[in-house]
Design a protein around this motif. Structure first.
Motif, PDB file in Angstrom:
ATOM      1  N   PRO A  19       0.820  -1.204   0.000  1.00  0.00           N
ATOM      2  CA  PRO A  19       0.000   0.000   0.000  1.00  0.00           C
ATOM      3  C   PRO A  19       0.857   1.259   0.000  1.00  0.00           C
ATOM      4  O   PRO A  19       1.915   1.317   0.618  1.00  0.00           O
ATOM      5  CB  PRO A  19      -0.793  -0.120   1.312  1.00  0.00           C
ATOM      6  N   LYS A  20       0.384   2.271  -0.710  1.00  0.00           N
ATOM      7  CA  LYS A  20       1.022   3.574  -0.674  1.00  0.00           C
ATOM      8  C   LYS A  20       0.361   4.401   0.422  1.00  0.00           C
ATOM      9  O   LYS A  20      -0.826   4.256   0.691  1.00  0.00           O
ATOM     10  CB  LYS A  20       0.851   4.277  -2.018  1.00  0.00           C
ATOM     11  N   PRO A  22      -1.491   7.609   2.076  1.00  0.00           N
ATOM     12  CA  PRO A  22      -2.411   8.571   1.459  1.00  0.00           C
ATOM     13  C   PRO A  22      -1.663   9.807   0.981  1.00  0.00           C
ATOM     14  O   PRO A  22      -0.677  10.243   1.582  1.00  0.00           O
ATOM     15  CB  PRO A  22      -3.374   8.914   2.608  1.00  0.00           C
ATOM     16  N   ASN A  23      -2.147  10.361  -0.109  1.00  0.00           N
ATOM     17  CA  ASN A  23      -1.573  11.578  -0.664  1.00  0.00           C
ATOM     18  C   ASN A  23      -2.588  12.705  -0.498  1.00  0.00           C
ATOM     19  O   ASN A  23      -3.575  12.771  -1.234  1.00  0.00           O
ATOM     20  CB  ASN A  23      -1.235  11.388  -2.139  1.00  0.00           C
ATOM     21  N   THR A  26      -4.000  14.656  -3.566  1.00  0.00           N
ATOM     22  CA  THR A  26      -4.925  14.072  -4.539  1.00  0.00           C
ATOM     23  C   THR A  26      -6.042  13.265  -3.890  1.00  0.00           C
ATOM     24  O   THR A  26      -7.105  13.095  -4.482  1.00  0.00           O
ATOM     25  CB  THR A  26      -4.167  13.159  -5.516  1.00  0.00           C
ATOM     26  N   ASP A  27      -5.801  12.728  -2.692  1.00  0.00           N
ATOM     27  CA  ASP A  27      -6.789  11.887  -2.013  1.00  0.00           C
ATOM     28  C   ASP A  27      -7.719  12.726  -1.138  1.00  0.00           C
ATOM     29  O   ASP A  27      -7.542  13.932  -0.964  1.00  0.00           O
ATOM     30  CB  ASP A  27      -6.087  10.850  -1.122  1.00  0.00           C
ATOM     31  N   VAL A  90      -8.426   6.858  -0.732  1.00  0.00           N
ATOM     32  CA  VAL A  90      -6.985   6.668  -0.560  1.00  0.00           C
ATOM     33  C   VAL A  90      -6.460   5.949  -1.796  1.00  0.00           C
ATOM     34  O   VAL A  90      -6.950   4.869  -2.142  1.00  0.00           O
ATOM     35  CB  VAL A  90      -6.669   5.860   0.715  1.00  0.00           C
ATOM     36  N   ASN A  91      -5.499   6.565  -2.470  1.00  0.00           N
ATOM     37  CA  ASN A  91      -4.902   5.976  -3.675  1.00  0.00           C
ATOM     38  C   ASN A  91      -5.945   5.595  -4.725  1.00  0.00           C
ATOM     39  O   ASN A  91      -5.873   4.540  -5.354  1.00  0.00           O
ATOM     40  CB  ASN A  91      -4.056   4.752  -3.305  1.00  0.00           C
ATOM     41  N   GLY A  92      -6.931   6.460  -4.873  1.00  0.00           N
ATOM     42  CA  GLY A  92      -7.936   6.257  -5.904  1.00  0.00           C
ATOM     43  C   GLY A  92      -9.045   5.296  -5.534  1.00  0.00           C
ATOM     44  O   GLY A  92      -9.962   5.083  -6.323  1.00  0.00           O
ATOM     45  N   LYS A 623      -7.150   7.562 -10.237  1.00  0.00           N
ATOM     46  CA  LYS A 623      -5.890   7.072 -10.817  1.00  0.00           C
ATOM     47  C   LYS A 623      -5.729   7.532 -12.261  1.00  0.00           C
ATOM     48  O   LYS A 623      -4.608   7.600 -12.783  1.00  0.00           O
ATOM     49  CB  LYS A 623      -5.862   5.545 -10.744  1.00  0.00           C
TER      50      LYS A 623
END
Length: 643
Positions: A19-20, A22-23, A26-27, A90-92, A623
């Protein structure tokens, strides 16, 4: 089935890569976007120049084939997404509660990735939280269900056995909001009953890794604690209410401070059994987020007799102040608004008011045995948001709306015996059984001001946006009468006095009239004072002044030229802002989802949702790189994008 299996397999392969985090650029990783509760997205693909081209991209509902999604506010279970839900992304990948389900959705096309079904009960009707995990634990989706705090593996949607007891932690007292997460700490409020006597509704924290309890803050100041002296005659013992029922709390991540917006003590409208100011009722309290240690507090209402809660999470912003005693200083600001319609602005490190707060005398009532605070705290700036008093000439006329509406309002006024009002914090007067009616009217009422929807900010302009409802509450305090059923928060209590009104027991008996069309169909309930009935404000935190204010919402049933009334009623959600210079809001009973220019409040776009969108909007980037604006309405998630 093959398509669903392929989607799940694709998602599993993606998650298997690790998992990445959260950004936040963008999130939308938290209920209010971030721990500071800004409800501000830095995305600007959609802006003031192109927002008119916004189109519906997809919708999502959990309704089974042949079963339509249900329109309306959506508080309970059943098919579809609850009407107060703000999803997270989170991450799309979008996550949301849906009745007895929690679902993961592809943010670009609205297709379901996985679902978890509770064995019994319902998931929170407000939202879920995301914990990014660590080297020993996968990322988790955390949410509440009754008394349980539940942890799901975010990759699979299955209960995570490493959290609590096979994925569940018994909180003892339930919480219907969204867990607040800071590092490895999960913090929750409590939805205790509003009877005067009951279990303590303290704010609590749990370990995100194990589910173990970490700390508990006493919302009612106990012996030896600051503020205990504000509970006279041992009124602190077994005191119910004084809880956080709002949907999330706020954290200053840099300073490690949790800000707890605590609501009023029970009962809501009579406090003769709890003399004193009643800390920490109706307060914002700062504590250490890791230990729960008290730092500072401010009480917005002394000895609450109006149900003047602080449901919204306060918002944080760093601004250079241009007026007042802190002029020229860059201040880490915290702003809190609630049902009173007053906005209190503090230095969040110290709790010192930025523009000052004055203790001013307020009117006392005449209820036998009641305790009245001689003063209440009034912020020097900003001015009150919305309506705060009432005079007979404020009543709606036929020229404002319709002859039928004006007539119904005048009849209610006469039936109530006229109205007493002494400005802000007017107490309900006493009505003796058998005497002619004489009602009190208060602005705002318990469903007025700013409710759980709270605020959003524009950090570039230094603005805080807040929607307020100009809804009055009318009635009196009386002795309980045998055989009369009173308001829900008094049921089962042993109090001698309660809140009531000429047309019933309340509790939210408002100065409004239910309107019908020529066929007898109800078309709405309209307030009985002159419009505007609902307003959106932009408060310039740098100066403490209003940057702008506009009526928000229309009444399409009125004749042309009279429809721009602003709307209120069951409108409790709030705004969301973006770096594109926009404010999105969709909480009104006219069913419109709107975009306004954040600099001046001008409406730039609207869409008829077909149902009231009584949820806070959110914004994220899929994404694909496309920006989406999302709101829940009519049991469905509605996503909008540029076409």
């Amino acid at each position: 089935m093959r398509i669903a299996f392929a989607l799940m397999l694709s998602a599993a392969c993606l998650f298997a890569q690790g998992p990445k985090p959260p950004n936040p650029a963008t999130d939308w990783p938290m209920y209010n976007h971030d721990s500071a509760s800004t409800r501000y997205s830095p995305l600007k693909q959609i802006d003031t120049k192109n927002v008119a081209n916004l189109k519906q991209a997809w919708t999502f509902t959990t309704a089974v084939p042949g079963q339509a999604a249900v329109s309306g506010r959506g508080r309970g279970g059943g098919a579809g997404i609850g009407g107060e839900v703000t999803p997270i992304v989170v991450n799309g990948i979008m996550y949301a509660p849906a009745g007895n389900l929690v679902v993961a959705i592809d943010g670009d096309d609205g297709k379901e990735i996985w679902r978890y079904q509770l064995p019994r009960g319902q998931a929170s009707t407000r939202g879920v939280s995301y914990w990014p995990g660590d080297k020993d634990n996968p990322p988790r989706i955390l949410f509440t269900s009754g008394n349980n705090l539940v942890g799901l593996n975010a990759n699979t949607g299955k209960l995570d056995p490493g959290f609590g007891r096979e994925g569940m932690v018994d909180m003892v007292i339930g919480y219907g909001g969204v867990p607040t997460i800071f590092k490895n700490t999960v913090m929750v409020g409590a939805n205790s009953l509003e009877n005067p006597v009951g279990p303590a509704a303290n704010t609590r924290a749990f370990d995100a890794r194990t589910g173990a309890r970490m700390w508990e803050f006493h919302n009612v100041a106990q012996p030896g604690e600051p503020g205990h002296e504000t509970w006279l005659n041992d009124a602190w013992k077994d005191r119910a209410g004084v809880n956080v029922w709002g949907f999330q709390m706020t954290v200053d991540a840099q300073r490690g401070l949790l800000f707890i917006p605590i609501n009023g003590p029970a009962s809501n409208y009579y406090g003769g059994d709890r003399p004193g100011a009643n800390l920490y009722g109706n307060s914002i309290v700062a504590v250490d987020a890791i230990t729960g240690k008290y730092k500072w507090h401010f009480q917005t209402v002394h000895h609450d007799l109006w149900d003047y809660d602080n449901p919204p999470a306060p918002v944080l912003m760093d601004v250079t102040i241009k007026d007042g005693p802190m002029k020229g200083k860059k201040v880490p600001v915290i702003a809190q608004i609630g049902k009173t319609g007053w906005m209190y602005i503090f230095d969040r490190e110290t709790g010192k008011p930025v523009f000052g707060v004055e203790e001013r005398p307020v009117a006392a009532g005449d209820v036998p045995g009641e305790w009245y605070s001689p003063t209440q705290p009034f912020p020097v700036k900003p001015p009150h948001l919305g309506k705060i008093d009432f005079k007979p000439e404020d009543m709606v006329t036929a020229e404002d709306t319709t002859p039928e509406h004006a007539k119904a309002c005048k009849e209610l006024y006469d039936r109530s015996g006229g109205f007493y009002n002494a400005g802000a914090f007017t107490p309900f007067l006493y009505h003796e059984d058998g005497k002619p009616p004489r009602s009190t009217i208060i602005f705002p009422g318990a469903t007025g001001g700013t409710d759980w929807g709270g605020t959003a900010i524009d950090p570039k302009e230094g603005y805080v946006f807040a929607y307020v409802q100009n809804i009055a509450q009318i009635g009196w305090t009386e002795k309980k009468r045998p055989g009369v059923q009173y308001s829900f928060d008094e049921n089962g209590s042993t109090l001698e006095y309660t809140r009531a009104g000429v047309d019933g027991g309340g509790p939210f008996f408002t100065f409004s009239a239910q309107m019908k069309d020529a066929d007898g169909k109800v078309i709405g309930t309209w307030p009985c004072q002159k419009p505007p009935w609902g307003q959106l404000y932009a408060v310039d935190i740098k100066t403490g002044n209003f940057a702008w204010q506009v009526p928000l919402g229309i009444t399409p049933e009125l004749p042309p030229g009279k429809q721009n009334t602003g709307r209120s009623g069951s409108s409790f959600a709030g705004p969301t802002a973006t770096a594109g210079g926009l404010v999105f809001i969709g909480s009104l009973p006219d069913n419109r989802f709107r975009a306004l220019d954040s600099k001046n409040g001008k409406e730039l776009w609207s869409f008829d949702l077909g149902a009231q969108g009584n949820a806070n909007p959110m914004v994220f980037q899929g994404k694909s790189g496309k920006e989406y604006v999302v709101i829940v309405a009519g049991r469905a998630v509605h996503a909008f994008a540029l076409q």
